[in-house]
Motif scaffolding. Sequence first.
Motif, mmCIF file in Angstrom:
data_model
loop_
_atom_site.group_PDB
_atom_site.id
_atom_site.type_symbol
_atom_site.label_atom_id
_atom_site.label_comp_id
_atom_site.label_asym_id
_atom_site.label_seq_id
_atom_site.Cartn_x
_atom_site.Cartn_y
_atom_site.Cartn_z
ATOM 1 N N GLY A 239 75.290 29.194 94.854
ATOM 2 C CA GLY A 239 74.712 29.248 93.514
ATOM 3 C C GLY A 239 73.214 29.397 93.535
ATOM 4 N N GLY A 240 72.546 28.737 94.477
ATOM 5 C CA GLY A 240 71.092 28.831 94.542
ATOM 6 C C GLY A 240 70.602 30.237 94.803
ATOM 7 N N VAL A 241 71.327 30.992 95.610
ATOM 8 C CA VAL A 241 70.920 32.362 95.932
ATOM 9 C C VAL A 241 70.926 33.232 94.680
ATOM 10 N N VAL A 242 72.015 33.185 93.917
ATOM 11 C CA VAL A 242 72.136 34.044 92.741
ATOM 12 C C VAL A 242 71.186 33.584 91.638
ATOM 13 N N GLU A 243 71.115 32.277 91.401
ATOM 14 C CA GLU A 243 70.238 31.778 90.349
ATOM 15 C C GLU A 243 68.773 32.085 90.663
ATOM 16 N N ALA A 244 68.371 31.938 91.923
ATOM 17 C CA ALA A 244 66.999 32.258 92.301
ATOM 18 C C ALA A 244 66.707 33.741 92.118
ATOM 19 N N ALA A 245 67.663 34.598 92.476
ATOM 20 C CA ALA A 245 67.471 36.040 92.299
ATOM 21 C C ALA A 245 67.288 36.378 90.824
ATOM 22 N N PHE A 246 68.122 35.814 89.965
ATOM 23 C CA PHE A 246 67.985 36.048 88.528
ATOM 24 C C PHE A 246 66.644 35.532 88.030
ATOM 25 N N ALA A 247 66.244 34.338 88.467
ATOM 26 C CA ALA A 247 64.983 33.760 88.008
ATOM 27 C C ALA A 247 63.810 34.669 88.364
ATOM 28 N N GLY A 248 63.786 35.140 89.615
ATOM 29 C CA GLY A 248 62.684 35.992 90.035
ATOM 30 C C GLY A 248 62.655 37.319 89.309
ATOM 31 N N VAL A 249 63.814 37.948 89.173
ATOM 32 C CA VAL A 249 63.886 39.254 88.511
ATOM 33 C C VAL A 249 63.525 39.141 87.028
ATOM 34 N N LEU A 254 63.967 28.551 86.506
ATOM 35 C CA LEU A 254 65.239 27.866 86.332
ATOM 36 C C LEU A 254 65.252 26.622 87.212
ATOM 37 N N GLY A 255 66.382 25.925 87.210
ATOM 38 C CA GLY A 255 66.509 24.741 88.045
ATOM 39 C C GLY A 255 65.921 23.504 87.391
ATOM 40 N N GLY A 256 65.969 22.395 88.127
ATOM 41 C CA GLY A 256 65.502 21.120 87.608
ATOM 42 C C GLY A 256 66.600 20.078 87.662
ATOM 43 N N ALA A 257 66.433 19.028 86.890
ATOM 44 C CA ALA A 257 67.386 17.915 86.904
ATOM 45 C C ALA A 257 68.479 18.129 85.869
ATOM 46 N N ASN A 258 69.726 17.931 86.281
ATOM 47 C CA ASN A 258 70.888 17.974 85.390
ATOM 48 C C ASN A 258 71.643 16.658 85.483
ATOM 49 N N ARG A 263 75.386 10.956 86.380
ATOM 50 C CA ARG A 263 74.695 11.082 87.665
ATOM 51 C C ARG A 263 73.683 12.213 87.587
ATOM 52 N N VAL A 264 72.421 11.934 87.948
ATOM 53 C CA VAL A 264 71.355 12.939 87.890
ATOM 54 C C VAL A 264 71.336 13.714 89.199
ATOM 55 N N GLU A 265 71.323 15.045 89.090
ATOM 56 C CA GLU A 265 71.271 15.912 90.266
ATOM 57 C C GLU A 265 70.066 16.834 90.151
ATOM 58 N N ASP A 266 69.185 16.785 91.124
ATOM 59 C CA ASP A 266 68.002 17.636 91.142
ATOM 60 C C ASP A 266 68.335 18.931 91.861
ATOM 61 N N ARG A 267 68.233 20.026 91.160
ATOM 62 C CA ARG A 267 68.582 21.323 91.733
ATOM 63 C C ARG A 267 67.369 22.128 92.164
ATOM 64 N N GLY A 268 66.203 21.482 92.189
ATOM 65 C CA GLY A 268 65.007 22.183 92.617
ATOM 66 C C GLY A 268 64.538 23.181 91.571
ATOM 67 N N MET A 269 63.353 23.717 91.776
ATOM 68 C CA MET A 269 62.814 24.732 90.881
ATOM 69 C C MET A 269 63.052 26.120 91.459
ATOM 70 N N LEU A 270 63.555 27.006 90.629
ATOM 71 C CA LEU A 270 63.867 28.374 91.050
ATOM 72 C C LEU A 270 62.991 29.333 90.258
ATOM 73 N N GLY A 271 62.130 30.076 90.947
ATOM 74 C CA GLY A 271 61.232 30.998 90.270
ATOM 75 C C GLY A 271 59.913 30.332 89.900
ATOM 76 N N THR A 272 58.938 31.162 89.570
ATOM 77 C CA THR A 272 57.597 30.657 89.272
ATOM 78 C C THR A 272 57.110 31.073 87.890
#
Length: 317
Positions: A239-249, A254-258, A263-272
């Motif tokens: 999931g991280g690969v596809v979500e990061a690709a979408f974020a950059g393009v 994207l990403g963050g805490a869900n 239960r809180v899950e940190d998915r990191g920040m994807l894209g700038t």
Amino acid sequence: MSRPLGLALGWALDQAVGDPRRWHPVAGFGSAALLLEKRTYAARRAPGVAHVTVLVAGAATLGVVAERATRRRGAAHTLATAAATWAVLGGRSLTREADTIGGQLRRGDLDAARVQVRNLVGRDTSGLDADEVARACIESLAENTSDAVVAPLLWGGLLGVPGLLAYRAVNTLDAMVGHRNERYREFGWAAAKLDDVANWVPARVAGALALVAGGSRDRARAGWEAVRRDAPAHPSPNGGVVEAAFAGVLGVRLGGANVYDGRVEDRGMLGTGSAAGARDIAPASRLARRVAAGSLAVATLLSLGHRRRRARPRHRR
């Protein structure tokens, strides 16, 4: 040519009408899986392995029977492949949900959007603001375009109807039992791991297609940088690969805490880029549709390669 033609017809049918409202074959598989779970469930890995094995093998066997019954009849094989492809794809329904959520957010109907986005994500949406709903929607568009369009088409191109049905069984079981909660942490282990394996290559193909479909070299570069830099922080290896690709393009973040079942899950920040918002849902839907079309082209090449290998003469020694 019956396999690539069947894949194309099934893809076109999914794009035109989406999933049926009632009597969906995948829903029928899910009902069967629930019934079997009543007999196989135990909070251990071994019963989970048996559960997954029985259901995936059953789906694959049904596909083998369909292939063998129609293989020598071109039109019948095309129709069988088209029906199986349409049954396992979810691209049109996915973008339809996203378009609905985008419309609700643009109208300022946040409560409706919070409810609607539950059709796409498993996180707690009750306290999300408008940007967080949009982020959830775009992340689901990215990951599910890979899971519900790219992966089944690639497995169908490679293995035909058995590949289509077996993959959808794996992915459905992951959605049903592949959770990290107390009930399924052990029983769902096999489903989650098998889904990771089945989606490893398709997720990277989906990410590459997103870079190609971005429309410019700069967008492709931004997408690649996001994948290289940010995807490893995501808890999902795919999931991280596809979500990061979408974020950059798309030029968004994207990403963050869900929150999942408290239960809180940190998915990191994807894209700038700037935080994703309602305005970004429509471009994300267009990107998802282009990735879906690209995956059909890749699946067609795989199926044609399979046909050439079958037609190659075998020399006796």
